[in-house]
Design an enzyme around this catalytic site. Sequence first.
Site, mmCIF file in Angstrom:
data_model
loop_
_atom_site.group_PDB
_atom_site.id
_atom_site.type_symbol
_atom_site.label_atom_id
_atom_site.label_comp_id
_atom_site.label_asym_id
_atom_site.label_seq_id
_atom_site.Cartn_x
_atom_site.Cartn_y
_atom_site.Cartn_z
ATOM 1 C CB THR A 152 -2.114 5.520 -1.819
ATOM 2 O OG1 THR A 152 -2.024 4.113 -1.850
ATOM 3 C CG2 THR A 152 -3.281 5.918 -0.993
ATOM 4 C CB THR A 153 0.843 3.123 -5.611
ATOM 5 O OG1 THR A 153 0.614 2.396 -4.422
ATOM 6 C CG2 THR A 153 2.254 2.926 -6.059
ATOM 7 C CG ASP A 179 -1.823 1.122 1.299
ATOM 8 O OD1 ASP A 179 -2.363 1.452 0.234
ATOM 9 O OD2 ASP A 179 -2.000 1.696 2.374
ATOM 10 C CG ASP A 233 -6.332 0.297 0.105
ATOM 11 O OD1 ASP A 233 -6.382 1.017 1.114
ATOM 12 O OD2 ASP A 233 -5.312 0.144 -0.590
#
Lengths: 527, 535
Positions: free
Chosen positions: A94-95, A61, A387
């Site tokens: 998020t990445t 994550d 997530d």
Amino acid sequence: MPIDKIFKDDASEEKGERARMASFVGAMAISDLVKSTLGPKGMDKILQSTGRGHAVTVTNDGATILKSLHIDNPAAKVLVDISKVQDDEVGDGTTSVVVLAGELLREAEKLVASKIHPMTIIAGYRMASECARNALLKRVIDNKDNAEKFRSDLLKIAMTTLCSKILSQDKEHFAEMAVDAVFRLKGSTNLEAIQIIKKPGGSLRDSFLDEGFILDKKIGIGQPKRIENANILVANTAMDTDKVKIYGARVRVDSMTKVAEIEGAEKEKMKDKVKKIIGHGINCFVNRQLIYNFPEELFADAGILAIEHADFEGIERLGLVTGGEIASTFDNPESVKLGHCKLIEEIMIGEDKLIHFSGCEMGQACSIVLRGASHHVLDEAERSLHDALCVLSQTVNDTRVLLGGGWPEMVMAKEVDELARKTAGKKSHAIEAFSRALVAIPTTIADNAGLDSAELVAQLRAEHHNEGCNAGIDVISGSVGDMEERGIYEAFKVKQAVLLSATEASEMILRVDEIITCAPRRREDRM
Amino acid sequence: MALAFDEFGRPFIILREQDQKTRLRGIDAQKANIAAGKAVARILRSSLGPKGMDKMLQGPDGDITITNDGATILEQMDVDNQIAKLMVELSRSQDYEIGDGTTGVVVMAGALLEQAERQLDRGIHPIRIAEGYEMASRVAVEHLERISQKFEFDINNFEPLVQTCMTTLSSKIVNRCKRSLAEIAVKAVLAVADLERRDVNLDLIKVEGKVGGKLEDTELIYGILIDKDMSHPQMPKQIEDAHIAILTCPFEPPKPKTKHKVDIDTVEKFQTLRKQEQQYFDEMVQKCKDVGATLVICQWGFDDEANHLLMHRNLPAVRWVGGVELELIAIATGGRIVPRFQELTPEKLGKAGVVREKSFGTTKERMLYIEHCANSKAVTIFIRGGNKMMIEETKRSIHDALCVARNLIRNKSIVYGGGAAEIACSLAVDAAADKYPGVEQYAIRAFAEALDSVPMALAENSGLQPIETLSAVKSQQIKENIPFYGIDCNDVGTNDMREQDVFETLIGKQQQILLATQVVKMILKIDDVISNSEY
């Protein structure tokens, strides 16, 4: 006469090209760091904390990785910040947001090297991001009105989100679970109501969604282990020694007998309280604070199940599930709303005993019990599931969805390229660069999967030249395929947030032409 | 360091520990000071104008600020040099007084110092330079008054105000949605403005930010926003037509200030005390209920028991609300802050149309909106943005825009921006210089030169040829005798600032010139710097 210094001793100042270089390098380093975790075949990272115990986290994550880094580079901090916000706001991507921002800056660096002013680049990026957003808006699929189709959309989104995580083996199972849980929320985004309980042991496949509510507590000794048609009083009150709250009160006595008397009165008081509580006609009592042996015994005598030390969240959830109010005074039993549920029983998961409330009045809350081989696996599974839940709950509110697998990026890139061709002036270089940065995402996904990215992306680009094409990269089979057929979907809200915050962050970093670092605050030597 | 000796060869002690101090005198002192001032101005120079760049500042704790606002940059820069500190003060006083033009004033002061250095080299005495600057600044300020224009606006037609705010915002990172932000700022100011007295109390405008969402989601709330939630999770999330009791006393047993002890020595006393305690809580809640309150806002915490009683009696409550917010709520809802339960009366309750709780994002973030207040004299600007730095920068930008709008309400005069006003002043000062006999004439000319440096920096930052552009604009102003031509920073194609709608406030500009001149005069008058050397 040279000026000796304007700043304090340790403060430093970096100007112009050097400042820009420092921020580009920092931002790109961060983006390269998380780059390899992108996509279904992305790799994980091990994080070892410097604290005591050197706790180890294994994760995929982006937000978790970046959160645990100690960074000194200011530009890198901006990227860490956007990833954190992405996590708070939509929970996933998020990445991607960091990788996109990194790519935008990488392209910007090339443009700056070829003597294009940062402001021109920013102007170009803005136009491009607006255009890209419109391109996405044109292609969104909205199945709001068709409940069945919407559910299958959600399921596909959940699977897409989960397939890059450790849960990918059992993604159908978990996707089902996540979708069911989110549907129970009935449109609210309050993920607090979904409780995730981690119990080591078993395999990931043994994880399950429970309709009722599970409280990780033990039932008092000598009290019934199973109650049907329970009336539950959820309370937040002191059940140890009920202190006198009037300030400055203290006991001053002159003989032992008086001490005994007052002790007796104290006990009487507690007994009164317990009596009042019992007077509510309940058979289960859950308290946030400790319950001492004495009242516990009283409850046991009355055949009431008493659960002590349920934490704040547990209490709130329990209130939510059973529909009872959280009480602190017990003088008017007739008007206190009690919670109800069909069955309370003690269940065993692995080696631990838990209390299970089923058949509750309000079905909003539910529990997900995760099983897995080790704590690391469970932690990562929780993050992944979180997530998925975040994305789903956001999608329930904003029902627009997109295809996945690099499809949105290619669609945007195509539109942005066209815009570049139409735009006169230096800005068009920046717009072109934006489209290159977008294409970098499918490229990275392919690279991470060990595929021939150049070949695949070129193929994809050609496919996308046809109007209304659904092609994306199918990492599993390693080829370009129809994303709609393979069921790879993503939420529009996530993609939009990625696009906007990445552009915003890169703009922010580009605008900087000077970095001034203050002297670090000296820590006093604590001996 | 020169020491004085008496007839026996012993040194006179004039300064304490004299040999440990470094001392700069005469022309060296002035040169050193000027160099320091210039260094500060140089840092800010590239931030000027719509195409100005930002600075990234890393604080002592590693926190990051990215900003374009002169006052903020200087404040966080952690300078050590005394003269540099003066420049910081200068920018700060512009910020307090006007709120905008904090970069411009420092750039102006830097240019004045640079010109002064040249005059010093010519051998002109610093005091004469200072006097010349003084005269010149008077000429410039008068000229500004002359070329300024009144512009008309009222509550219904605030377009001109929006235009001016947009000029301010266009140099910030938020210029992407400057239109909507400017509108928000103007509406906020108009909502709290006292148009009769021409005064605006900016304290009534609260600027609140929350990370997340996008800049376009920034909104103006006619009411108050507090970053709190209901004290009990099961209290209603929305209250219509709320009567608000605003309390500064805790829902807890009384704690007299004087030291006291309540002794318990018998069972009876113990029991009566217990009864009293319960009664106490009951009374507190009952009092609030009696006066007809439907919402309690309290500065302090609640006891668990009181909390439940409130919940039980269907009286929603908010705890731990800060003092400033409490005051704002009182103003907005027309209520009074009540320090004791005994003094609670129905008249003292505040009224609001809707009070609702709203949650954000995926984390447990809730905020309380108090809207449709009885007295809508307090408004909140709620900023959303991609990250923390963005929010902070937006807050600063909004603050600037609010100040500009306020200044316009105080004084309706405007001058044209984009360096047009500076160029016009420079021409006027240059013309006036010839009328002064004496050495000051040179200083006045130098002042005119210094005025040119602002448009010069603007042109430079916009990627234009500074000298070429400036001379073209200057000749255009002289030829057509119109003081509205400025630097075309955004590459629109016209130099006429009226067409581009680039305005600045007259008082802002005047203040810039006056403050810059004052500081430069002060710096020029210093001829001796005594400082403790390294120890």
